[in-house]
Design a protein around this motif. Structure first.
Motif, PDB file in Angstrom:
ATOM      1  N   ARG A   1      -6.648   9.887   0.430  1.00  0.00           N
ATOM      2  CA  ARG A   1      -5.503   9.079  -0.009  1.00  0.00           C
ATOM      3  C   ARG A   1      -4.552   9.909  -0.859  1.00  0.00           C
ATOM      4  N   ALA A   2      -5.090  10.682  -1.803  1.00  0.00           N
ATOM      5  CA  ALA A   2      -4.241  11.502  -2.667  1.00  0.00           C
ATOM      6  C   ALA A   2      -3.492  12.570  -1.872  1.00  0.00           C
ATOM      7  N   GLU A   3      -4.165  13.200  -0.916  1.00  0.00           N
ATOM      8  CA  GLU A   3      -3.517  14.233  -0.114  1.00  0.00           C
ATOM      9  C   GLU A   3      -2.425  13.644   0.776  1.00  0.00           C
ATOM     10  N   VAL A   4      -2.680  12.463   1.335  1.00  0.00           N
ATOM     11  CA  VAL A   4      -1.681  11.832   2.203  1.00  0.00           C
ATOM     12  C   VAL A   4      -0.496  11.346   1.380  1.00  0.00           C
ATOM     13  N   LEU A   5      -0.762  10.810   0.182  1.00  0.00           N
ATOM     14  CA  LEU A   5       0.338  10.410  -0.698  1.00  0.00           C
ATOM     15  C   LEU A   5       1.249  11.591  -1.012  1.00  0.00           C
ATOM     16  N   ARG A   6       0.664  12.762  -1.171  1.00  0.00           N
ATOM     17  CA  ARG A   6       1.464  13.953  -1.449  1.00  0.00           C
ATOM     18  C   ARG A   6       2.204  14.432  -0.210  1.00  0.00           C
ATOM     19  N   ALA A   7       1.502  14.404   0.938  1.00  0.00           N
ATOM     20  CA  ALA A   7       2.092  14.972   2.152  1.00  0.00           C
ATOM     21  C   ALA A   7       3.174  14.090   2.758  1.00  0.00           C
ATOM     22  N   ARG A   8       3.130  12.798   2.518  1.00  0.00           N
ATOM     23  CA  ARG A   8       4.120  11.922   3.160  1.00  0.00           C
ATOM     24  C   ARG A   8       5.525  12.106   2.574  1.00  0.00           C
ATOM     25  N   ASN A   9       5.624  12.778   1.432  1.00  0.00           N
ATOM     26  CA  ASN A   9       6.924  13.037   0.823  1.00  0.00           C
ATOM     27  C   ASN A   9       7.476  14.412   1.163  1.00  0.00           C
ATOM     28  N   PHE A  10       6.782  15.166   2.025  1.00  0.00           N
ATOM     29  CA  PHE A  10       7.293  16.472   2.423  1.00  0.00           C
ATOM     30  C   PHE A  10       8.549  16.298   3.278  1.00  0.00           C
ATOM     31  N   GLU A  11       9.375  17.334   3.300  1.00  0.00           N
ATOM     32  CA  GLU A  11      10.646  17.244   4.007  1.00  0.00           C
ATOM     33  C   GLU A  11      10.457  17.080   5.510  1.00  0.00           C
ATOM     34  N   TYR A  12       9.496  17.789   6.077  1.00  0.00           N
ATOM     35  CA  TYR A  12       9.334  17.697   7.528  1.00  0.00           C
ATOM     36  C   TYR A  12       8.808  16.328   7.944  1.00  0.00           C
TER      37      TYR A  12
END
Length: 354
Positions: A235-246
């Protein structure tokens, strides 16, 4: 020069990215974890053929020009010149003598299965180690080495299956919570907080006392509680990755949420997740051993490392039982921990390729 680089970045014909090659090199650089992986795999692969290593049935029999494989098929005693139409009892000296009159017998290195009751011991059970029983016998006159081989196979298979199933459920739940957030994330977190706060071992004991436990029952019961181990991390990793530019660019282009999760978000989350898998496997092995030790695990008579420890506790006059169980469990868990440390080093971005 170019050909050399291409050859260096390929593994069995499959191209390897520089990042993947760096992780492999970092894993191999941890010599303790690298060799622990090979030792653990060798032990597990060896136990997969336990029937060919420890068995009270011959591997092959040559009799009167025919070839028989008792380790795979059942044969009547009459096929070897006996009198009874029932399955041949190969531990009976009379049957062995009948076969050797017209043929030969190829025995496994250990002529006992995990449930073979040895009736011609030189001392009362549990008997001490001898050249025939390398680690002695337990209190039911069963060979300890044979039970360790079969018990190691069941324990590792149980741990690996539980790790895979719980990882699939935990990663899916964590990915959904982290990607969509909102009310789904809020409710999911409350459910997991309540679920993970339950006394797992006591609940497993209660459930195992209600039903007759077996391999698959225990697997299902432990799966009810083990899947939460990876939810918070994913959950923490996905929360971080969903805000990436790509990821935002993919959304703007109209890419579906399913494709974004599987192609862009989850690969980033799996980097940290993979480092926890060996430790989840060791935790599953400890729980299974604890249940077997307490008498709420596998059915009575099953080859169990926890049951071997329990016999060592109940038979203090036979120290080889407790020592054998302690050594095999310690070696198994130690190897898994070392492998986990090597995997952690492999995915650590601060470590450069040596």
């Amino acid at each position: 020069m170019t050909a050399g680089l291409i050859k260096q970045d390929r593994f069995i014909g499959i191209p390897i990215r520089p990042l993947t090659r760096r992780r492999i090199e970092n894993f191999k650089a941890n010599r303790r974890g690298f060799w622990s992986l090979w030792i653990f795999l060798a032990m597990f692969l060896l136990t997969l053929f336990a029937e060919l290593i420890a068995n009270d049935r011959p591997i092959l029999i040559g009799y009167d020009g025919g070839l028989y494989a008792p380790v795979l098929f059942a044969y009547a005693e009459t096929e070897f010149g006996g009198e009874f139409p029932t399955e041949a009892e190969y531990t009976d000296p009379f049957v062995v003598e009948l076969i050797e009159q017209k043929g030969w017998i190829l025995w496994p290195p250990i002529r006992f299965r995990y449930d073979t009751n040895i009736t011609d011991l030189d001392a009362p059970a549990p008997s001490p180690p001898t050249t025939r029983n390398w680690l002695g016998t337990d209190d039911q006159a069963r060979d300890v080495v044979a039970r360790m081989i079969y018990g190691f196979r069941i324990s590792v298979a149980f741990g690996l299956i539980l790790t895979v199933l719980s990882s699939v459920i935990g990663i899916s739940a964590g990915a959904l919570q982290g990607y969509f957030g909102g009310l789904l994330d809020l409710l999911g977190q409350r459910v997991i907080e309540i679920w993970s706060g339950m006394p797992v071992l006591f609940i497993l004991i209660i459930l195992a006392s209600i039903v007759t436990p077996n391999f698959w029952w225990l697997l299902g019961l432990m799966l009810l509680f083990s899947w939460t181990a990876l939810v918070g991390l994913v959950r923490a990793e996905v929360l971080r990755a969903r805000n990436f530019e790509y990821v935002k660019a993919a959304k703007a282009l109209g890419v579906s949420d399913r494709k974004i999760m599987f192609r862009h978000v989850l690969p980033n989350a799996m980097v940290a997740t993979l480092t926890f898998l060996p430790f989840i496997t060791s935790g599953a092995l400890i729980t299974l051993t604890s249940l077997d030790f307490l008498g709420f695990g596998l059915p009575p008579g099953s080859p169990s490392l926890g049951e071997l420890l329990k016999q060592g506790k109940d038979n203090l006059q036979a120290p080889w039982l407790g020592i054998a169980g302690f050594i095999i469990i310690s070696v198994m868990l130690t190897l898994l921990v070392f492998v986990g440390e090597a995997v952690r080093d492999a995915f650590d971005p601060r470590k450069s390729m040596r």
